[in-house]
Design a protein around this motif. Sequence first.
Motif, PDB file in Angstrom:
ATOM      1  N   ASN A 231       0.846  -1.194   0.000  1.00 21.77           N
ATOM      2  CA  ASN A 231       0.000   0.000   0.000  1.00 21.77           C
ATOM      3  C   ASN A 231       0.882   1.244   0.000  1.00 21.77           C
ATOM      4  O   ASN A 231       1.210   1.783   1.064  1.00 21.77           O
ATOM      5  CB  ASN A 231      -0.933   0.006   1.215  1.00 21.77           C
ATOM      6  CG  ASN A 231      -1.915  -1.144   1.191  1.00 21.77           C
ATOM      7  OD1 ASN A 231      -2.677  -1.274   0.242  1.00 21.77           O
ATOM      8  ND2 ASN A 231      -1.892  -1.984   2.218  1.00 21.77           N
ATOM      9  N   LEU A 232       1.269   1.681  -1.193  1.00 20.93           N
ATOM     10  CA  LEU A 232       2.103   2.871  -1.312  1.00 20.93           C
ATOM     11  C   LEU A 232       1.239   4.105  -1.055  1.00 20.93           C
ATOM     12  O   LEU A 232       0.205   4.290  -1.715  1.00 20.93           O
ATOM     13  CB  LEU A 232       2.718   2.950  -2.709  1.00 20.93           C
ATOM     14  CG  LEU A 232       3.789   4.018  -2.926  1.00 20.93           C
ATOM     15  CD1 LEU A 232       5.013   3.736  -2.072  1.00 20.93           C
ATOM     16  CD2 LEU A 232       4.183   4.087  -4.394  1.00 20.93           C
ATOM     17  N   PRO A 233       1.619   4.960  -0.102  1.00 17.01           N
ATOM     18  CA  PRO A 233       0.807   6.154   0.195  1.00 17.01           C
ATOM     19  C   PRO A 233       0.642   7.050  -1.028  1.00 17.01           C
ATOM     20  O   PRO A 233       1.537   7.146  -1.873  1.00 17.01           O
ATOM     21  CB  PRO A 233       1.614   6.862   1.302  1.00 17.01           C
ATOM     22  CG  PRO A 233       2.462   5.788   1.903  1.00 17.01           C
ATOM     23  CD  PRO A 233       2.790   4.846   0.789  1.00 17.01           C
ATOM     24  N   ALA A 234      -0.502   7.711  -1.130  1.00 13.66           N
ATOM     25  CA  ALA A 234      -0.755   8.611  -2.249  1.00 13.66           C
ATOM     26  C   ALA A 234      -0.081   9.959  -2.048  1.00 13.66           C
ATOM     27  O   ALA A 234       0.339  10.598  -3.002  1.00 13.66           O
ATOM     28  CB  ALA A 234      -2.256   8.804  -2.428  1.00 13.66           C
TER      29      ALA A 234
ATOM     30  N   LYS B 291       4.927   8.955   0.597  1.00 12.51           N
ATOM     31  CA  LYS B 291       5.330   8.058  -0.489  1.00 12.51           C
ATOM     32  C   LYS B 291       6.849   7.976  -0.596  1.00 12.51           C
ATOM     33  O   LYS B 291       7.419   6.881  -0.712  1.00 12.51           O
ATOM     34  CB  LYS B 291       4.741   8.543  -1.811  1.00 12.51           C
ATOM     35  CG  LYS B 291       5.152   7.697  -3.019  1.00 12.51           C
ATOM     36  CD  LYS B 291       4.577   8.257  -4.300  1.00 12.51           C
ATOM     37  CE  LYS B 291       3.084   8.115  -4.334  1.00 12.51           C
ATOM     38  NZ  LYS B 291       2.487   8.627  -5.584  1.00 12.51           N
ATOM     39  N   ILE B 292       7.507   9.127  -0.561  1.00  8.38           N
ATOM     40  CA  ILE B 292       8.971   9.144  -0.650  1.00  8.38           C
ATOM     41  C   ILE B 292       9.594   8.411   0.539  1.00  8.38           C
ATOM     42  O   ILE B 292      10.577   7.661   0.383  1.00  8.38           O
ATOM     43  CB  ILE B 292       9.486  10.597  -0.715  1.00  8.38           C
ATOM     44  CG1 ILE B 292       9.032  11.262  -2.026  1.00  8.38           C
ATOM     45  CG2 ILE B 292      11.004  10.644  -0.604  1.00  8.38           C
ATOM     46  CD1 ILE B 292       9.529  10.584  -3.276  1.00  8.38           C
ATOM     47  N   MET B 293       9.011   8.594   1.723  1.00  4.41           N
ATOM     48  CA  MET B 293       9.532   7.900   2.916  1.00  4.41           C
ATOM     49  C   MET B 293       9.368   6.393   2.782  1.00  4.41           C
ATOM     50  O   MET B 293      10.280   5.622   3.120  1.00  4.41           O
ATOM     51  CB  MET B 293       8.817   8.423   4.162  1.00  4.41           C
ATOM     52  CG  MET B 293       9.117   9.884   4.486  1.00  4.41           C
ATOM     53  SD  MET B 293       8.157  10.514   5.887  1.00  4.41           S
ATOM     54  CE  MET B 293       8.832   9.515   7.211  1.00  4.41           C
ATOM     55  N   ALA B 294       8.219   5.938   2.243  1.00  2.08           N
ATOM     56  CA  ALA B 294       7.995   4.504   2.054  1.00  2.08           C
ATOM     57  C   ALA B 294       8.948   3.932   1.007  1.00  2.08           C
ATOM     58  O   ALA B 294       9.474   2.822   1.173  1.00  2.08           O
ATOM     59  CB  ALA B 294       6.544   4.257   1.651  1.00  2.08           C
ATOM     60  N   LEU B 295       9.184   4.681  -0.065  1.00  2.00           N
ATOM     61  CA  LEU B 295      10.124   4.224  -1.103  1.00  2.00           C
ATOM     62  C   LEU B 295      11.543   4.133  -0.560  1.00  2.00           C
ATOM     63  O   LEU B 295      12.275   3.182  -0.860  1.00  2.00           O
ATOM     64  CB  LEU B 295      10.073   5.180  -2.297  1.00  2.00           C
ATOM     65  CG  LEU B 295       8.799   5.146  -3.154  1.00  2.00           C
ATOM     66  CD1 LEU B 295       8.767   6.324  -4.118  1.00  2.00           C
ATOM     67  CD2 LEU B 295       8.707   3.832  -3.926  1.00  2.00           C
ATOM     68  N   ALA B 296      11.933   5.128   0.240  1.00  2.00           N
ATOM     69  CA  ALA B 296      13.278   5.123   0.818  1.00  2.00           C
ATOM     70  C   ALA B 296      13.457   3.940   1.771  1.00  2.00           C
ATOM     71  O   ALA B 296      14.516   3.292   1.795  1.00  2.00           O
ATOM     72  CB  ALA B 296      13.530   6.440   1.550  1.00  2.00           C
ATOM     73  N   LYS B 297      12.407   3.635   2.522  1.00  2.00           N
ATOM     74  CA  LYS B 297      12.476   2.513   3.468  1.00  2.00           C
ATOM     75  C   LYS B 297      12.599   1.179   2.736  1.00  2.00           C
ATOM     76  O   LYS B 297      13.311   0.263   3.177  1.00  2.00           O
ATOM     77  CB  LYS B 297      11.234   2.527   4.349  1.00  2.00           C
ATOM     78  CG  LYS B 297      11.241   1.463   5.438  1.00  2.00           C
ATOM     79  CD  LYS B 297      10.004   1.566   6.314  1.00  2.00           C
ATOM     80  CE  LYS B 297      10.005   0.499   7.403  1.00  2.00           C
ATOM     81  NZ  LYS B 297       8.784   0.591   8.260  1.00  2.00           N
ATOM     82  N   ALA B 298      11.922   1.070   1.587  1.00  2.00           N
ATOM     83  CA  ALA B 298      11.929  -0.199   0.839  1.00  2.00           C
ATOM     84  C   ALA B 298      13.097  -0.303  -0.135  1.00  2.00           C
ATOM     85  O   ALA B 298      13.315  -1.378  -0.718  1.00  2.00           O
ATOM     86  CB  ALA B 298      10.614  -0.346   0.077  1.00  2.00           C
TER      87      ALA B 298
END
Length: 421
Positions: free
Chosen positions: A151-154, A159-166
């Motif tokens: 569930n990528l945030p909109a 979103k950038i924080m989730a991408l950086a974490k993954a």
Amino acid sequence: MRQPKLFTTIRDYSWPLFRQDALAGLTVALVALPLSIAIAIASGATPAQGLVTAIIGGFVISLTSGSRVQIGGPTGAFIVVVYSVIADHGYDGLVLATMMAGAILLVAGFFRAGRLIALVPEPVINGFTVGIAIIIAASQLKDFLGLNIANLPAEFVPKIMALAKAFPASNPFAVGVAVLALLLMVALRKLAPRSPSLVIGVAAGSILAVAASLPVDTIASRFGELPAALPMPSIPEFSVAKAMELLPSALIIAFLAGVESLLSAIVADRMIEGHHRPNAEIMAQGYGNIASALFGGMPVTGAIARTATNIRAGGKTPVAGLVHALLILAIMLLAARWAGMLALPALAVVLMLTAWNMSEPEKWHEHLRLPWAEKALFFLTLVLTVLTDLTIAIGVGVAAGLALRLFDKSKSAKDWTPRDR
């Protein structure tokens, strides 16, 4: 004047003109095919819905356009608003909002609102466009890197924080496919600018992924096989309460479709030394969006990059746009299985390059050298576009721009500049 250009150009039509238009239509179809699929995926729709939009919307816009060479289809400018509407109201809500936007555009064209584009300050358009480009590029990082995020945030910052974490879990095979496609597209644009670089890049990356059985997502693996037929037309479910709820989104879609199409027509005029009919063009966007919605498609507008490609390929009349839509239909009917093998990392590159072109990097230094008021307006619109809502960004930007214009009545409107997006 609201008469479509097709009615004017068909009077002196000939076989030599058709040969030129047919070749141009083929060239544009090869460009539009991967773009339409990639834009649909990024918008939260299905690849098939992107193709339907390009076929139905593109055909109707060329049929009714106020420009000789306008090419219609889904564009990157719609990605953010379409994604938001689907997330909040479902795809049925988007279809109704698109039909409402078409009706708004028909009314605007009937009352000759085509000239009102001059009231929108250019720094607002530029800031809005660069902001959307940033959002589009960020939205493609997941597929470019092959990340598995449920569930990528909109919203942009989460979103950038989730991408950086993954990021540490990036798929090297997906990155390899994406880099191959990127290198081919960039190299071909420089070495063979008339070649269908997007198609070749996506095809090369996809062939590598399928031939080597790489663990990379394709259209078919994520969305299933593409349908080999157009859906039957249907009228979306309507209620006054739902229409009122969707009205802000419909107004934004209508605004984007009107501005993007008129900008594209102005750019085309400069390239062919012609004159478009702005009110006919606005009405064409209305017809195109209503038709697209009837077949379950997404919002549609005049596409600047595809229109410029049409002109460079020799397109002379709206027949080129009709041919382009019919060729995409033929591909959908005859080669849906092969299109389903396209690799998603390669399609992500298509949109990342589109975002780069939208941002017009050659003009960044010009933005920084604007007068302080215009520079503030540009960055205000950009930041609001990225961090808040498109409705807020456009509303605040236009209001602030009109206020500045009132304080400086002697300042004349700047000419629009070509955008290859």
